[in-house]
Design a protein around this motif. Structure first.
Motif, PDB file in Angstrom:
ATOM      1  N   LEU A 166      -7.052   1.288   5.695  1.00 47.09           N
ATOM      2  CA  LEU A 166      -5.671   0.562   5.349  1.00 47.09           C
ATOM      3  C   LEU A 166      -4.471   1.236   6.010  1.00 47.09           C
ATOM      4  CD1 LEU A 166      -4.190  -1.704   3.647  1.00 47.09           C
ATOM      5  CD2 LEU A 166      -4.219   0.035   1.818  1.00 47.09           C
ATOM      6  N   ALA A 167      -4.385   2.816   5.926  1.00 46.10           N
ATOM      7  CA  ALA A 167      -3.263   3.476   6.536  1.00 46.10           C
ATOM      8  C   ALA A 167      -3.340   3.107   8.000  1.00 46.10           C
ATOM      9  CB  ALA A 167      -3.476   4.831   6.220  1.00 46.10           C
ATOM     10  N   ASP A 168      -4.401   2.943   8.507  1.00 48.06           N
ATOM     11  CA  ASP A 168      -4.419   2.937  10.200  1.00 48.06           C
ATOM     12  C   ASP A 168      -3.993   1.289  10.175  1.00 48.06           C
ATOM     13  OD1 ASP A 168      -5.394   3.180  12.967  1.00 48.06           O
ATOM     14  OD2 ASP A 168      -6.758   1.689  12.476  1.00 48.06           O
ATOM     15  N   LEU A 169      -4.288   0.245   9.555  1.00 48.78           N
ATOM     16  CA  LEU A 169      -3.852  -0.929   9.690  1.00 48.78           C
ATOM     17  C   LEU A 169      -2.251  -1.140   9.235  1.00 48.78           C
ATOM     18  CD1 LEU A 169      -6.725  -2.997   7.931  1.00 48.78           C
ATOM     19  CD2 LEU A 169      -6.111  -3.079  10.322  1.00 48.78           C
ATOM     20  N   GLU A 170      -1.905  -0.361   8.419  1.00 47.38           N
ATOM     21  CA  GLU A 170      -0.356  -0.551   8.201  1.00 47.38           C
ATOM     22  C   GLU A 170       0.323   0.165   9.326  1.00 47.38           C
ATOM     23  OE1 GLU A 170       1.534  -1.510   5.711  1.00 47.38           O
ATOM     24  OE2 GLU A 170      -0.008  -1.927   4.230  1.00 47.38           O
ATOM     25  N   VAL A 171      -0.089   1.308  10.122  1.00 48.44           N
ATOM     26  CA  VAL A 171       0.642   1.838  11.247  1.00 48.44           C
ATOM     27  C   VAL A 171       0.434   0.743  12.442  1.00 48.44           C
ATOM     28  CG1 VAL A 171       0.375   3.658  13.173  1.00 48.44           C
ATOM     29  CG2 VAL A 171      -0.060   4.147  10.525  1.00 48.44           C
ATOM     30  N   ARG A 172      -0.877   0.066  12.614  1.00 46.80           N
ATOM     31  CA  ARG A 172      -0.890  -0.955  13.645  1.00 46.80           C
ATOM     32  C   ARG A 172       0.126  -2.125  13.213  1.00 46.80           C
ATOM     33  NH1 ARG A 172      -6.903  -2.392  13.617  1.00 46.80           N
ATOM     34  NH2 ARG A 172      -6.205  -4.178  14.818  1.00 46.80           N
ATOM     35  N   ALA A 173       0.186  -2.377  12.065  1.00 46.16           N
ATOM     36  CA  ALA A 173       1.151  -3.315  11.862  1.00 46.16           C
ATOM     37  C   ALA A 173       2.583  -3.124  12.099  1.00 46.16           C
ATOM     38  CB  ALA A 173       1.050  -3.932  10.266  1.00 46.16           C
ATOM     39  N   ARG A 174       3.158  -1.793  11.825  1.00 47.97           N
ATOM     40  CA  ARG A 174       4.522  -1.272  11.969  1.00 47.97           C
ATOM     41  C   ARG A 174       4.629  -1.344  13.367  1.00 47.97           C
ATOM     42  NH1 ARG A 174       6.934  -0.770   7.071  1.00 47.97           N
ATOM     43  NH2 ARG A 174       5.580  -0.531   5.470  1.00 47.97           N
TER      44      ARG A 174
ATOM     45  N   ARG B   9      -5.551  -6.717   7.047  1.00 47.38           N
ATOM     46  CA  ARG B   9      -4.925  -5.407   5.815  1.00 47.38           C
ATOM     47  C   ARG B   9      -4.998  -6.277   4.483  1.00 47.38           C
ATOM     48  NH1 ARG B   9       1.270  -4.766   6.413  1.00 47.38           N
ATOM     49  NH2 ARG B   9       1.286  -6.980   5.877  1.00 47.38           N
ATOM     50  N   GLN B  10      -4.761  -7.552   4.233  1.00 47.50           N
ATOM     51  CA  GLN B  10      -5.130  -7.983   2.887  1.00 47.50           C
ATOM     52  C   GLN B  10      -6.087  -8.006   2.273  1.00 47.50           C
ATOM     53  OE1 GLN B  10      -1.518  -7.689   2.558  1.00 47.50           O
ATOM     54  NE2 GLN B  10      -2.100  -8.854   0.755  1.00 47.50           N
ATOM     55  N   GLY B  11      -7.268  -8.029   3.173  1.00 43.51           N
ATOM     56  CA  GLY B  11      -8.657  -7.902   2.887  1.00 43.51           C
ATOM     57  C   GLY B  11      -9.020  -6.636   2.434  1.00 43.51           C
ATOM     58  N   ARG B  12      -8.535  -5.475   3.253  1.00 38.93           N
ATOM     59  CA  ARG B  12      -8.748  -4.229   2.760  1.00 38.93           C
ATOM     60  C   ARG B  12      -8.164  -4.035   1.599  1.00 38.93           C
ATOM     61  NH1 ARG B  12     -12.086  -4.577   5.957  1.00 38.93           N
ATOM     62  NH2 ARG B  12     -12.454  -3.360   8.104  1.00 38.93           N
ATOM     63  N   MET B  13      -6.962  -4.320   1.310  1.00 38.85           N
ATOM     64  CA  MET B  13      -6.280  -4.232  -0.103  1.00 38.85           C
ATOM     65  C   MET B  13      -7.093  -4.608  -1.254  1.00 38.85           C
ATOM     66  SD  MET B  13      -2.268  -4.825   1.067  1.00 38.85           S
ATOM     67  CE  MET B  13      -1.416  -4.272  -0.699  1.00 38.85           C
ATOM     68  N   ALA B  14      -7.553  -6.041  -0.900  1.00 34.42           N
ATOM     69  CA  ALA B  14      -8.452  -6.656  -2.070  1.00 34.42           C
ATOM     70  C   ALA B  14      -9.625  -5.742  -2.255  1.00 34.42           C
ATOM     71  CB  ALA B  14      -9.055  -8.094  -1.518  1.00 34.42           C
ATOM     72  N   ASP B  15     -10.299  -5.255  -1.131  1.00 33.47           N
ATOM     73  CA  ASP B  15     -11.464  -4.215  -1.323  1.00 33.47           C
ATOM     74  C   ASP B  15     -10.975  -3.226  -2.330  1.00 33.47           C
ATOM     75  OD1 ASP B  15     -12.985  -5.915  -0.006  1.00 33.47           O
ATOM     76  OD2 ASP B  15     -12.824  -4.889   1.973  1.00 33.47           O
ATOM     77  N   MET B  16      -9.992  -2.408  -1.814  1.00 31.53           N
ATOM     78  CA  MET B  16      -9.516  -1.198  -2.558  1.00 31.53           C
ATOM     79  C   MET B  16      -9.143  -1.813  -4.005  1.00 31.53           C
ATOM     80  SD  MET B  16      -7.064   0.941  -0.163  1.00 31.53           S
ATOM     81  CE  MET B  16      -6.727   2.012  -1.675  1.00 31.53           C
TER      82      MET B  16
ATOM     83  N   ARG C 240     -12.141   6.500   2.906  1.00 29.19           N
ATOM     84  CA  ARG C 240     -12.386   5.530   3.790  1.00 29.19           C
ATOM     85  C   ARG C 240     -11.750   4.304   3.682  1.00 29.19           C
ATOM     86  NH1 ARG C 240     -18.151   6.906   3.032  1.00 29.19           N
ATOM     87  NH2 ARG C 240     -18.391   4.788   1.951  1.00 29.19           N
ATOM     88  N   GLU C 241     -11.660   3.642   2.666  1.00 27.74           N
ATOM     89  CA  GLU C 241     -11.134   2.317   2.724  1.00 27.74           C
ATOM     90  C   GLU C 241      -9.552   2.626   2.630  1.00 27.74           C
ATOM     91  OE1 GLU C 241     -12.195  -0.674   2.271  1.00 27.74           O
ATOM     92  OE2 GLU C 241     -14.084  -0.301   1.549  1.00 27.74           O
ATOM     93  N   SER C 242      -9.099   3.601   2.181  1.00 29.43           N
ATOM     94  CA  SER C 242      -7.664   4.114   2.067  1.00 29.43           C
ATOM     95  C   SER C 242      -7.238   4.582   3.699  1.00 29.43           C
ATOM     96  CB  SER C 242      -7.230   5.270   1.265  1.00 29.43           C
ATOM     97  OG  SER C 242      -5.890   5.668   1.492  1.00 29.43           O
TER      98      SER C 242
END
Length: 612
Positions: free
Chosen positions: A254-262, A211-218, A249-251
């Motif tokens: 990231l949203a999918d990763l946030e759901v998975r994390a929660r 998730r943090q890698g995706r946030m850096a990409d965004m 796509r990046e967003s």
């Protein structure tokens, strides 16, 4: 072109998500060391937690006395004192909780400040090579997203951990004192809870790293595509819709990763919560069975007090389980932060740096290149190879050559933006590697081909070079750079905000503001990295006249591309693949008929066109 800094790629031991499988003990010690300067305050917090936990354990015993003695015996006096005791304990515990929360947040925010400052200061110490190959958005993400992501852990976790551990220990002792059989029955499922929590924490930790890698990409995409340059490029190339789709796509990822994390381990944690709710009912059943069989005598007051303690036990345990999950998730963020802090600083200040001019002698600006060699990568061909040039004080050296011949690199070695691998660069006989950073900054001024202005007023941009400059100093510098007339014509004058990266002004106007900024610093040595490249012929002539007057009495190294700046130089150095091919005046080099003459012939002499 290869660079000497490795791209941060995460931990060496990774799982299928790209995250570390287990934390490094050294990193855990480093995290603990962040709190070391605040030991006294943490000790105070520990004291408050201990007192609060101890007081909280008294209330169930008071409740037992109310149910077993005061009410059955109708002892109103005892009932009143017991109730008053419970009220006082509640008030004192609440006050201690407020004090504990305030102090722990103060410590946590200080630690956050120390961490942010350490990362920023370390990045400031890195050489130019790191920033030429690292995305700005990536750097911003490390400081904002990664450090921000550990804020809750740093601010609350340490005190929450101590508070909950203390509470669990105190409740455990109190439960055993009330009835050891009920206590033993209640503790049967604890190992199962711990095992579940470790599984959940590991899963969230893996997801957090990605998730943090995706946030850096965004962050990088936003910084690049929504800057003025990015918007201009996107619009002129007709790629706006594609950039929007890429962001979507990046967003979405990231949203999918946030759901998975929660949702990671949500069923496991739900099982734990259900167990917490079921346990009191099981205690009632166990106590009822014991009473029915006559094997034990448990009073109603003891049973109610025990279940109350049980509730106080399970909530801290649940909090500890959540803390464990948060800590494991934050380890991936700490790894990324420490990764930047561990980047090697390849340009260090000398142990006993020299301060030019400190002895009262004037800094003349005599520059020499003595058999200088430099390469961006150990395995690559040298960018500068065995260059030796003497530049007497007050003279001008023009550097010309084909693209990629090492012109800019040679000029940047004077300002020590890079360090020579062999040979040395000296100013007034002192190796630049022996100079203090402050002395070197005062001595060498650079106007680069890529002008950078802060999103601030013209005056603020100029005073970045000299914070103590007066308004008259600003006007004199602007006049010398042939920009004063334009500034005076603006409604807000020197208070005019230049816009992001100075895009309110044309390229030539930005260049003249940058030249005025360097003039204001008044360095003995000037490095002009194609400083007039963005100027039209008329404006260039005006600025060149100002620079010629400014160059009197100081050393100027001009990385040149126009014949007009080359012709009048005291020396012209022609570089070819990093080596010094020719050195002389304009007339001397034309007479030899070598590389310089070929460049001049190719460019032509009538219109002052580009020679390199």
């Amino acid at each position: 072109m290869p660079r000497p800094f490795p791209e941060p790629k995460g931990p060496p031991a990774v799982d299928r998500y790209g995250a570390p499988v287990r934390p490094d003990r050294g990193e855990l010690r480093r995290i603990a060391a962040l709190f070391r300067p605040y030991r006294a305050r943490l000790a105070t917090v520990l004291g408050l937690i201990t007192v609060s936990a101890g007081l909280g354990m008294v209330s169930p015993f008071l409740l037992r006395e109310i149910l077993d003695q005061a009410i059955p015996e109708a002892d109103t006096t005892l009932l009143t004192w017991l109730v008053v005791g419970m009220v006082v304990i509640a008030i004192v515990t609440g006050a201690l909780g407020v004090a504990q929360t305030w102090l722990s947040n103060v410590v946590g925010q200080r630690v956050m400040h120390d961490l942010r400052a350490a990362v920023y200061r370390h990045l400031q110490r890195l050489s130019l090579a790191f920033f030429t190959r690292t995305r700005t958005g990536e750097v911003q993400s490390r400081i904002a997203n990664d450090i921000g992501g550990v804020q809750n852990v740093v601010t609350n976790t340490a005190t929450s951990l101590v508070s909950n551990v203390t509470t669990v220990l105190a409740v455990t002792v109190a439960m055993i004192l009330l009835d050891w059989r009920l206590a033993a029955f209640s503790f049967v499922l604890l190992p199962f809870f711990v095992w579940l929590t470790r599984r959940v924490g590991q899963e969230r930790k893996r997801i957090t790293a990605v998730r943090q890698g995706r946030m850096a990409d965004m962050s990088s995409l936003v910084e690049e595509s929504l800057s003025v340059s990015g918007i201009l490029l996107g619009k002129t190339m007709g790629r706006g819709p594609e950039l929007a789709q890429r962001f979507e796509r990046e967003s979405a990822e990231l949203a999918d990763l946030e759901v998975r994390a929660r949702m990671a381990g949500r069923w496991r944690m739900a099982s734990v919560q259900m167990s917490f709710a079921i346990m009191p009912a099981l205690v009632y059943w166990f106590a009822g069975q014991s009473l029915a069989s006559g094997s034990a005598t448990i009073s109603i007051g003891t049973l109610v007090a025990f279940t109350q303690l049980q509730t106080r036990l399970f909530f801290p345990i649940q909090s500890l389980l959540s803390v464990a999950v948060d800590v494991q998730s934050s380890l991936a963020l700490f790894h990324r932060i420490f990764e930047y802090l561990d980047l090697r600083v390849d340009i260090e200040e000398a142990d006993e740096p020299v301060d030019l001019g400190a002895d009262g002698r004037r800094v003349t600006g005599h520059v020499t290149f003595e058999d200088v060699r430099f390469a961006y990568d150990e395995d690559a061909a040298p960018t500068i190879d065995g260059v030796s040039i003497d530049v007497p004080a007050g003279t001008t050296l023009a550097i010309v050559g084909e693209t990629g011949s090492g012109k800019t690199t040679l000029g940047y070695l004077v300002a020590r933006l890079y360090d020579a691998e062999a040979g040395r660069v000296t100013i007034d006989g002192v190796d630049v590697r022996d100079l203090s950073f402050a002395s070197l900054a005062r001595t060498v001024g650079i106007v680069s081909q890529e002008t950078y202005l802060f999103h601030a007023s013209i005056a603020d941009n100029l005073r970045f070079a000299n914070p103590d400059a007066t308004d008259e100093d600003l006007r004199e510098a602007a006049a010398a750079a042939r920009i004063l007339e334009l500034i005076d014509s603006l409604p807000d004058g020197f208070d005019t905000v230049v816009g992001e990266r100075g895009y309110r002004f044309s390229g030539g106007e930005k260049q003249r503001i940058a030249i005025a900024r360097t003039i204001l610093r008044n360095p003995p040595v000037l490095v002009l990295d194609e400083a007039t490249s963005a100027l039209d012929s008329q404006t260039e002539r005006l600025v060149q006249e100002a620079l010629d007057r400014l160059a009197e009495g100081r050393t100027t190294i001009a990385i040149a591309h126009r014949l007009s700046t080359v012709r009048d130089a005291d020396q012209i150095a022609v570089l070819d693949r990093g080596r010094l091919a020719e050195l002389g005046t304009h007339e001397e080099l034309l007479a030899t008929g070598g590389r310089y003459a070929a460049l001049a012939a190719r460019a032509g002499t009538a219109d002052g066109a580009v020679v390199a």
